[in-house]
Scaffold this motif. Sequence first.
Motif, PDB file in Angstrom:
ATOM      1  N   SER A  42       0.867  -1.204   0.003  1.00 48.69           N
ATOM      2  CA  SER A  42      -0.032  -0.192  -0.151  1.00 48.69           C
ATOM      3  C   SER A  42       0.979   1.172  -0.016  1.00 48.69           C
ATOM      4  O   SER A  42       2.021   1.361   0.546  1.00 48.69           O
ATOM      5  N   GLU A  43       0.617   2.339  -0.854  1.00 47.21           N
ATOM      6  CA  GLU A  43       1.274   3.505  -0.598  1.00 47.21           C
ATOM      7  C   GLU A  43       0.826   4.471   0.383  1.00 47.21           C
ATOM      8  O   GLU A  43       1.439   5.320   0.750  1.00 47.21           O
ATOM      9  N   LYS A  44      -0.304   4.291   1.315  1.00 49.30           N
ATOM     10  CA  LYS A  44      -0.703   4.636   2.315  1.00 49.30           C
ATOM     11  C   LYS A  44      -0.120   4.090   3.675  1.00 49.30           C
ATOM     12  O   LYS A  44      -0.479   2.976   3.939  1.00 49.30           O
ATOM     13  N   LEU A  54      -3.320  -3.599   2.953  1.00 44.73           N
ATOM     14  CA  LEU A  54      -4.380  -4.431   1.805  1.00 44.73           C
ATOM     15  C   LEU A  54      -4.027  -6.080   1.788  1.00 44.73           C
ATOM     16  O   LEU A  54      -2.848  -6.406   1.832  1.00 44.73           O
ATOM     17  N   SER A  55      -5.295  -6.643   1.449  1.00 40.99           N
ATOM     18  CA  SER A  55      -4.952  -8.053   1.203  1.00 40.99           C
ATOM     19  C   SER A  55      -6.003  -8.385   0.092  1.00 40.99           C
ATOM     20  O   SER A  55      -7.107  -7.700  -0.202  1.00 40.99           O
ATOM     21  N   ILE A  58      -2.055  -5.295  -8.850  1.00 43.18           N
ATOM     22  CA  ILE A  58      -1.621  -5.486  -7.624  1.00 43.18           C
ATOM     23  C   ILE A  58      -0.157  -5.582  -7.568  1.00 43.18           C
ATOM     24  O   ILE A  58       0.624  -5.736  -8.558  1.00 43.18           O
ATOM     25  N   SER A  59       0.302  -5.462  -6.367  1.00 37.95           N
ATOM     26  CA  SER A  59       1.885  -5.471  -6.102  1.00 37.95           C
ATOM     27  C   SER A  59       2.029  -6.131  -4.762  1.00 37.95           C
ATOM     28  O   SER A  59       1.478  -5.510  -3.713  1.00 37.95           O
ATOM     29  N   THR A  60       3.013  -7.100  -4.990  1.00 42.45           N
ATOM     30  CA  THR A  60       3.218  -7.776  -3.606  1.00 42.45           C
ATOM     31  C   THR A  60       4.670  -8.142  -3.671  1.00 42.45           C
ATOM     32  O   THR A  60       5.440  -8.398  -4.378  1.00 42.45           O
ATOM     33  N   GLU A  61       5.220  -8.238  -2.372  1.00 41.40           N
ATOM     34  CA  GLU A  61       6.353  -8.598  -2.056  1.00 41.40           C
ATOM     35  C   GLU A  61       6.362 -10.065  -1.607  1.00 41.40           C
ATOM     36  O   GLU A  61       7.425 -11.000  -1.280  1.00 41.40           O
ATOM     37  N   VAL A  62       5.226 -10.560  -1.247  1.00 40.60           N
ATOM     38  CA  VAL A  62       5.038 -11.962  -0.682  1.00 40.60           C
ATOM     39  C   VAL A  62       4.353 -12.598  -1.981  1.00 40.60           C
ATOM     40  O   VAL A  62       3.536 -12.629  -2.348  1.00 40.60           O
ATOM     41  N   ALA A  63       5.202 -13.940  -2.191  1.00 42.15           N
ATOM     42  CA  ALA A  63       4.648 -15.000  -3.152  1.00 42.15           C
ATOM     43  C   ALA A  63       3.610 -15.704  -2.176  1.00 42.15           C
ATOM     44  O   ALA A  63       3.827 -16.309  -1.300  1.00 42.15           O
ATOM     45  N   ARG A  80      -9.293  -3.669   2.440  1.00 41.65           N
ATOM     46  CA  ARG A  80      -8.280  -2.815   3.095  1.00 41.65           C
ATOM     47  C   ARG A  80      -8.527  -2.643   4.611  1.00 41.65           C
ATOM     48  O   ARG A  80      -9.680  -2.898   5.084  1.00 41.65           O
ATOM     49  N   HIS A  81      -7.658  -2.841   5.290  1.00 43.43           N
ATOM     50  CA  HIS A  81      -7.698  -2.577   6.832  1.00 43.43           C
ATOM     51  C   HIS A  81      -7.018  -1.175   7.215  1.00 43.43           C
ATOM     52  O   HIS A  81      -6.024  -0.910   7.130  1.00 43.43           O
ATOM     53  N   SER A  82      -8.193  -0.377   7.626  1.00 44.92           N
ATOM     54  CA  SER A  82      -7.582   1.002   8.080  1.00 44.92           C
ATOM     55  C   SER A  82      -6.983   0.919   9.637  1.00 44.92           C
ATOM     56  O   SER A  82      -7.650   0.491  10.520  1.00 44.92           O
TER      57      SER A  82
END
Length: 169
Positions: free
Chosen positions: A30-32, A37-38, A79-84, A139-141
């Motif tokens: 997330s950029e925020k 995000l999931s 989508i953008s993730t660093e987790v496979a 989204r989790h705020s």
Amino acid sequence: MPPVSKKIKVFDSFPPASKDTFDQGALLLSEKPDEQLSLILYGQDLQNIAYIDNRTSDATAKYDKSVTVGFSFTTTQSISTEVAAEFSIEFVKASFKLTLTLTFSQQWSRAVTDTHSVEVPAGKEAYLYQGYVRSRILRHSTADDTYSWIGTTGTLYTPAYVTRNKPIT
């Protein structure tokens, strides 16, 4: 550093926006700073992408079908993730069952076109199906510890193809 691998759940139907649902998805970047995000997957099914009727021919028919593999969103989402993330999908119909395990990482962030070829012998017919799964971003705020859906429903077109001589019901 290699990406961390996580098993995620594919829900049978659209799940509620909750911590439990969030924890079973694939974490996205997330950029925020005040949100997490999931990616949530649900509603797996097969779609008929081609029907070839070669029942009245004496020759083999060859059919090449361009198909989408990967995520397709109805808006400009990506989508953008660093987790496979690894997940198993079961496509079940009354007359058919297919289990598929997939692992995706950054390479799955967009859809690509692939070609699938089918040869139908003389006097036969064929139905070609592709598996897909619905996707949505939860989204989790962290500011108020709430969960909400963002964006629109997307589709993950899998590389699972099935050819049958009768429709799958």
